[in-house]
Scaffold this motif. Structure first.
Motif, mmCIF file in Angstrom:
data_model
loop_
_atom_site.group_PDB
_atom_site.id
_atom_site.type_symbol
_atom_site.label_atom_id
_atom_site.label_comp_id
_atom_site.label_asym_id
_atom_site.label_seq_id
_atom_site.Cartn_x
_atom_site.Cartn_y
_atom_site.Cartn_z
ATOM 1 N N HIS A 428 1.647 -5.551 8.128
ATOM 2 C CA HIS A 428 2.863 -6.361 7.975
ATOM 3 C C HIS A 428 3.676 -6.284 9.258
ATOM 4 O O HIS A 428 4.079 -5.214 9.697
ATOM 5 C CB HIS A 428 3.669 -5.876 6.774
ATOM 6 C CG HIS A 428 2.949 -6.119 5.482
ATOM 7 N ND1 HIS A 428 2.991 -5.265 4.419
ATOM 8 C CD2 HIS A 428 2.149 -7.151 5.114
ATOM 9 C CE1 HIS A 428 2.252 -5.761 3.421
ATOM 10 N NE2 HIS A 428 1.726 -6.906 3.822
ATOM 11 N N GLU A 431 7.038 -4.240 10.220
ATOM 12 C CA GLU A 431 7.109 -2.799 10.005
ATOM 13 C C GLU A 431 6.926 -2.088 11.339
ATOM 14 O O GLU A 431 5.867 -1.558 11.663
ATOM 15 C CB GLU A 431 6.083 -2.413 8.933
ATOM 16 C CG GLU A 431 6.432 -3.113 7.608
ATOM 17 C CD GLU A 431 5.337 -3.072 6.543
ATOM 18 O OE1 GLU A 431 4.318 -2.386 6.757
ATOM 19 O OE2 GLU A 431 5.503 -3.736 5.504
ATOM 20 N N HIS A 566 2.199 1.633 6.356
ATOM 21 C CA HIS A 566 3.223 0.610 6.119
ATOM 22 C C HIS A 566 4.609 1.244 6.176
ATOM 23 O O HIS A 566 4.755 2.454 6.285
ATOM 24 C CB HIS A 566 3.027 -0.023 4.732
ATOM 25 C CG HIS A 566 1.870 -0.973 4.656
ATOM 26 N ND1 HIS A 566 2.027 -2.330 4.573
ATOM 27 C CD2 HIS A 566 0.531 -0.748 4.680
ATOM 28 C CE1 HIS A 566 0.841 -2.904 4.541
ATOM 29 N NE2 HIS A 566 -0.090 -1.973 4.606
ATOM 30 N N SER A 567 5.633 0.406 6.089
ATOM 31 C CA SER A 567 6.988 0.900 5.882
ATOM 32 C C SER A 567 7.674 -0.078 4.929
ATOM 33 O O SER A 567 7.239 -1.221 4.836
ATOM 34 C CB SER A 567 7.755 0.986 7.210
ATOM 35 O OG SER A 567 8.172 -0.287 7.666
HETATM 36 ZN ZN LIG Z 1 3.752 -3.371 4.440
#
Ligand SMILES: [Zn+2]
Length: 795
Positions: A428, A431, A566-567
């Protein structure tokens, strides 16, 4: 809407037969003075009433209201201009009061709201009936833990499942020496999962045990054990950290890993991934129009940087009457000479202009035209002039060409003989902390190799692959055009959603584009809409970014562990990550042995995270994705686990921060100030090193597990020396991998006991650990009989 039978409010119209002549009341035209023409009781007597505000001058006005037949409540409060009172009145009655000159205002409570309350009460009564029919509920404590987190504050985390939890009136209360707290029901996709605290509870002292009491009568106690805090051997004191000092765009993180591989050729190399992305590039566009019906747009065939941005679009007023609509191309500008009528007014519609451009050989060689958002385009086109643009703002140093993704491969023996680990970041785009975790970890491994024995062991015994950014195109877009970009930049929308005003809504969610438990398989948590932030793409693995991940894990079969970084939020999760909404049918849960291995490994990895600055990822944010968060159809961890048996985890870096002044938790977001982003990168790089330690222990594990049979009231259970899967038989036959396995008692619960019939039973079994070592070196596929045996007797 249900009629309010039996609760009918006083009927204005019934009483209204008498009034209308009240002294001083203005008589409006609508109030018919000939009652003979009106039904005595209005039709629709069951019509529902609202509670509405009426403002009168003073108390005398209230009397007038009552005299007019209004059902006035006891509520009154002074407002500018008089007194606000509340009246129960149907719509017809409200109209009547207005006709009588009363200032009838908005609804305080609508009939619909009242109906909802009635329905709620009916349901409550029904539930109470059910409850009295139910016996006491059984409480199963899933987790009962304390931990300290950043700043040294101590917290409690409790999760309990009630056998009547599906009933929303099951209320669980946790109490301990010094406090008590009500739990919330965790319900997802209509299914009750368990009770929990929405967030850990800060406590001054850790209680030895807690008592859980249910409104259904159940009560149980549980000891409180420590979560994380595992003493870590880890790197030595001279290990260097902190190799990142600013947020890096994908171009820079890829440059960095290439420089690292060049600097440490004995320990690292670059692996080019075969599928190029579409690139940080767009076709150039221009939009002309003032309203939807007269707007249209053109899109260049060439990419913006390859000539599209040099084109112009002009809709020109010819300035003479009776002029025809024509399209020409003059020095790279598409000139639309608009038609005029006999008075010289413009008359070309947007649809006509679109058709003319697309029919012009010269113009259609450069662009295609469309009306706006699928509108018929019957509005008259305005005169205007626009330069086409790809609207991309990154500096020229950011390439507009398809991007070659790469992994840095780190290890002393990179020949496939060592246990492989894959870490990949930034599926993503927004992030921003996640590529830092990747780069920091690569640098730590390479720069500490010579001086730190623990680092050397990891590099010597493992084959580590790190992809710093799985979404480089979207990443560039996030850095330079739109911070909140999540997806890649590939537009699958048709002309109705491809105008330049829609350009921030395009793209595929890479972490929904994989082939296991996908939207195409009927799983939940991805969208088929090309403008959704969880758009799955047009097909499984349609995107080169996703195909590259699959390629890498297929090409290097020694990869047995993966971390999807991820974040934000501070989650640590593993498969299953998706379910079918109807019935909340998840992808298969791991076996109890695998699940225990996930938990044991998690404890080590999260202790490593905690080691940096004390951050504890909450136990309530640890577990299978589907059990703690939601369904994410077509995510990559499921792909790696179900298709290739890779232990696949997801980090959500950026745990909530405790605010000691407010006494609450603050979320950190996708792009915190760098000082915080740096801390997150450091602590989760610690976690990634923790994963490498888990993988190394796995690769070096040649020690068979041992188990002990335990007979309980429920049947047979086993104690084990490490996380194991256990196959067993009860009929005296030889146990094999096809024999039944000890299974989980339920979501987040431990192993279920094997129930036994009364009498004597011969239990044959063997255990196998995560690395595949079998207890007593038994070969389930052979002919030996060195499996475990025990005769048990149940009275
Ligand atoms: Zn993500």
């Amino acid at each position: 809407m249900a009629p309010m039978t039996g609760r009918s409010l006083r009927r204005l119209a019934v009483v209204a037969a008498l009034p209308l002549i009240i002294a001083g009341l203005p008589l409006a035209a609508g109030a018919d003075p000939e009652p003979d023409d009106e039904p005595v009781v209005p039709l629709g007597v069951e019509e529902d009433a609202d509670l509405v505000e009426v403002v009168v001058d003073d108390q005398a006005g209230v009397i007038d209201l009552i005299a007019a037949g209004a059902d006035v409540t006891e509520y009154a409060r002074p407002v500018p201009g008089g007194l606000e009172v509340h009246v129960v009145a149907t719509q017809a009655e409200q109209d009547e009061l207005r006709a009588l000159g009363f200032a009838v205002d908005g609804a305080v409570v609508t009939a619909e709201e009242t109906d909802a309350v009635v329905a709620e009460r009916d349901a409550a009564i029904e539930r109470l009936d059910q409850i009295s029919a139910l016996a006491t509920d059984t409480l199963t404590v899933l987790r009962s833990e304390w931990f300290t987190s950043i700043g040294g504050v101590t917290y409690l985390n409790i999760e309990v499942k009630s056998s009547t939890g599906a009933d929303s009136s099951t209320v669980l209360t946790v109490s301990w020496d010094g406090g008590s707290r009500t739990m919330s029901r965790f319900v997802d996709a209509g299914q009750y999962l368990y009770h929990r605290f929405n967030e850990p509870i800060a406590v001054d002292d850790v209680p030895a045990e807690v008592t859980i009491t249910s409104s259904m009568g159940g009560v149980t106690t549980a000891p409180v054990v420590e979560w994380l805090g595992e003493p870590r051997k880890g790197e030595g004191p001279h290990v260097a950290t902190g190799f990142v000092d600013h947020y890096m765009d994908p171009t820079e993180v890829y440059q960095r890993i290439e420089e690292l591989a060049a600097e440490f050729p004995q320990l690292a190399e670059i692996v080019d991934l075969p599928y190029q992305t579409n690139g940080y590039r767009r076709h150039a566009q221009a939009l002309i129009g003032t309203v939807t019906s007269n707007a249209f747009y053109v899109t260049s065939h060439a990419w913006g940087h390859e000539g599209g941005n040099d084109l112009g679009l002009e809709t020109r007023n010819p300035g003479v009457p009776d002029s025809p609509l024509t399209v020409t191309v003059e020095n790279g500008t598409i000139v639309v000479s608009l038609a005029t009528d006999s008075s010289g007014a413009l008359i070309s519609t947007a649809a006509q202009v679109v058709a003319a451009i697309n029919a012009s050989p010269a113009a259609s060689a450069l662009v295609s035209a469309s009306t706006y958002r699928g509108n018929a385009g019957n509005g008259v086109t305005v005169a205007d002039s626009e330069q086409l643009s790809d609207f991309l703002s990154a500096p020229e140093s950011i390439s507009r060409e398809p991007f070659t993704m790469r992994a840095i491969r780190i290890g002393k023996d990179r020949d496939g003989s060592q246990t492989g680990v894959l870490a990949y970041s930034q599926e993503h785009a927004r992030e921003w902390v996640t590529p830092l975790v990747a780069v920091e970890t690569a640098e730590r491994l390479l720069r500490n190799y010579r001086n730190d024995a623990a680092t050397k062991m990891l590099v010597d015994d493992l084959d580590i692959f790190i992809i710093p950014s799985v979404n480089p195109d979207g990443g560039h877009y996030s850095f330079y055009d739109r911070g909140f970009q999540r997806r890649n930049m590939t537009n699958y929308c048709g002309p109705n959603l491809s105008d330049p005003n829609a350009r921030n809504a395009w793209g595929v969610d890479i972490n929904r584009n994989f082939s296991v438990g996908s939207r195409f398989d009927g799983y939940d948590g991805a969208s088929g809409s090309c403008t959704s932030d969880v758009y799955s793409g047009p097909a499984e693995l349609s995107e080169p970014e996703a195909r590259n991940e699959v390629w890498l894990t297929e090409r290097f079969e020694n990869i047995e562990f993966a971390m999807n970084v991820h974040s934000y939020g501070g989650y640590f999760m593993w498969p299953p990550g998706a379910y079918i909404d109807d019935g909340r049918v998840t992808l298969p849960h791991a076996t109890i042995g695998e699940e225990n291995y996930f938990w044991a490994s998690s404890s080590h990895i999260l202790s490593a995270v905690q080691d940096w600055r004390g951050t504890a990822v909450w136990p309530g944010r640890t577990g299978p994705v589907a059990d703690v968060l939601y369904s994410a159809a077509g995510n990559s961890a499921d792909e790696h686990w179900y298709n290739r048996g890779i232990y696949g985890w997801d980090f959500e870096v950026g745990a909530d921060l405790w605010d000691p002044e407010e006494g609450d938790w603050d979320a950190v977001g996708f792009q915190p100030p760098f000082a915080e982003g740096f801390e997150e990168a450091m602590e989760f790089s610690h976690g990634l090193v923790g994963l490498l330690e888990v993988a190394r222990a796995y690769g070096n594990d040649v020690k068979p597990p041992t188990t002990t049979l335990v007979l309980t009231d429920e049947g047979v259970t086993f104690d084990a020396s490490e996380p194991v899967s256990i196959h067993y038989t009860l009929d005296g036959s030889r146990p094999t991998y096809a024999s039944p396995m000890v299974s989980s008692a339920g979501l987040r619960e431990g192993a279920a006991a094997i129930p036994l019939e009364s009498g004597t039973t011969t239990v044959h079994w063997f255990s196998v650990d995560a690395a595949g070592n079998v207890e007593s070196m038994y070969n389930p596929n052979g002919n030996g009989n060195n499996y475990r045996k025990q005769v048990v007797t149940v009275d």
